[in-house]
Design a protein around this motif. Structure first.
Motif, mmCIF file in Angstrom:
data_model
loop_
_atom_site.group_PDB
_atom_site.id
_atom_site.type_symbol
_atom_site.label_atom_id
_atom_site.label_comp_id
_atom_site.label_asym_id
_atom_site.label_seq_id
_atom_site.Cartn_x
_atom_site.Cartn_y
_atom_site.Cartn_z
ATOM 1 N N HIS A 121 40.778 40.921 28.393
ATOM 2 C CA HIS A 121 39.776 40.996 29.198
ATOM 3 C C HIS A 121 39.378 39.572 30.491
ATOM 4 N N ALA A 122 39.505 38.917 29.456
ATOM 5 C CA ALA A 122 40.023 37.252 30.066
ATOM 6 C C ALA A 122 39.999 37.551 31.106
ATOM 7 N N GLN A 123 41.658 37.674 31.327
ATOM 8 C CA GLN A 123 42.277 37.132 31.168
ATOM 9 C C GLN A 123 42.819 38.255 32.672
ATOM 10 N N GLN A 124 42.037 39.318 32.564
ATOM 11 C CA GLN A 124 42.301 39.949 33.983
ATOM 12 C C GLN A 124 41.285 39.870 35.070
ATOM 13 N N LEU A 125 39.462 39.075 34.304
ATOM 14 C CA LEU A 125 39.046 38.680 34.913
ATOM 15 C C LEU A 125 39.782 37.368 35.657
ATOM 16 N N ALA A 127 42.139 35.724 36.606
ATOM 17 C CA ALA A 127 43.552 36.133 37.695
ATOM 18 C C ALA A 127 43.391 37.217 38.473
ATOM 19 N N GLN A 128 42.222 38.746 38.422
ATOM 20 C CA GLN A 128 42.148 39.179 39.497
ATOM 21 C C GLN A 128 40.736 39.547 39.820
ATOM 22 N N GLY A 129 40.131 38.636 38.871
ATOM 23 C CA GLY A 129 38.589 38.886 38.942
ATOM 24 C C GLY A 129 37.880 40.613 38.725
ATOM 25 N N ASP A 130 36.863 41.280 39.382
ATOM 26 C CA ASP A 130 36.211 42.224 38.880
ATOM 27 C C ASP A 130 35.286 42.465 40.819
ATOM 28 N N PRO A 131 36.742 43.658 41.335
ATOM 29 C CA PRO A 131 35.764 43.580 42.900
ATOM 30 C C PRO A 131 35.038 44.215 42.852
ATOM 31 N N ALA A 132 34.624 45.884 41.919
ATOM 32 C CA ALA A 132 33.076 46.376 41.656
ATOM 33 C C ALA A 132 31.929 45.362 40.935
ATOM 34 N N ALA A 137 38.671 36.337 41.553
ATOM 35 C CA ALA A 137 39.469 35.940 40.664
ATOM 36 C C ALA A 137 39.471 33.643 40.776
ATOM 37 N N CYS A 138 38.834 33.771 39.564
ATOM 38 C CA CYS A 138 38.979 32.441 38.574
ATOM 39 C C CYS A 138 40.523 31.133 39.443
ATOM 40 N N THR A 139 41.468 32.287 39.687
ATOM 41 C CA THR A 139 42.939 31.803 40.295
ATOM 42 C C THR A 139 42.822 31.111 40.923
#
Ligand code: HEC
Ligand code: HEC
Length: 206
Positions: A121-125, A127-132, A137-139
């Motif tokens: 989940h952290a990896q997804q946050l 790399a992609q953030g959370d549009p909702a 994305a932190c990246t």
């Protein structure tokens, strides 16, 4: 007048060799470490002493200026920041910038179901953030692998887990609020405790 033709603010270019001496004599190395010293106390399990190896010199200089002015609050670092001149600071920042990049922590063998917010989940946050939740994305600012983006976001990959966790809590509570436009306060606001813990672990292992 010849002098008037010089650029008004010729940014001091630091000397990393002089900076090594000064970082030692000004005691910075005791807590932040140096080359071959495993980054001092900053690598300890309870270290909240920010690794500085490979960090952008401009970022280091900004933080010291913010500690001085009180824009970033920390009693001890305020004292350290007030005790050095701008010329010393330029040299010390240049020294830390030339050190090898922050070494990543050993990958934890955490089974996803053991944690409230798994590393995936952290990896997804990251790399992609959370549009909702309007989370970018932190990246996009801190770069692939947390290696930073010059002039946009500091190096965070390989930074100490406890330090990262502390900073994310401080951004969320507002007790740290020195990012331009308050962006980091905005991004940390929707994160849960479990997400902060997972992000800190994930980033420390980059
Ligand atoms: C006794 C330990 C100690 C000493 C000595 C010390 N620091 Fe720090 N430093 C800290 C701690 C703790 C923090 C984290 C503060 C916080 O939580 O916001 C910090 C934070 C920083 C940061 C911010 C890092 C980041 O990633 O944002 C910089 C830059 C820094 N110190 C530079 C220096 C310099 C330059 C010196 C020497 C003049 C120095 N420090 C001496 C303990 C120390
Ligand atoms: C729009 C760009 C941007 C995005 C997106 C962003 N950051 Fe940041 N971040 C920054 C900037 C700029 C700073 C440094 C602020 C300052 O002190 O000057 C920072 C600082 C930090 C710090 C403190 C670093 C240190 O050494 O003290 C952490 C931790 C951090 N960000 C984590 C994250 C995480 C995790 C995400 C994704 C949820 C994220 N950031 C998304 C721009 C961004």
């Amino acid at each position: 007048m010849l002098l008037a033709q010089l650029p008004a603010s010729a940014a001091p270019r630091g000397d990393p060799v002089a900076g090594r001496e000064k970082a030692d004599s000004e005691r910075c190395l005791e807590c932040h470490g140096g080359s071959g010293e495993g980054q001092g106390f900053s690598v300890g399990t309870d270290g909240k002493f920010a690794k500085l190896g490979g960090q952008y010199p401009e970022y280091i200089i900004k933080q010291i200026q913010d500690f001085r002015s009180g824009k970033r609050k920390h009693e001890f670092m305020k004292m350290m920041a007030t005790g050095i001149s701008d010329a010393d600071l330029a040299d010390i920042a240049a020294y830390f910038a030339t050190l090898p990049p922050m070494p990543a922590a050993a990958k934890s063998a955490q089974a996803p179901q053991q944690a409230a917010a798994p590393l995936s989940h952290a990896q997804q946050l990251y790399a992609q953030g959370d549009p909702a939740r309007k989370l970018p994305a932190c990246t996009s600012c801190h770069g692939e692998g947390g290696k930073g983006t010059a002039g946009v976001g500091p190096v965070i990959g390989g930074q100490g887990q406890r330090y990262l966790e502390q900073q994310l809590h401080d951004w969320r509570s507002g007790s740290r609020n020195n990012s331009a436009g308050g962006v980091m306060n905005q991004f940390a606001a929707p994160l849960s405790d479990a997400e902060i813990e997972a992000l800190a672990r994930y980033v420390s292992e980059m």
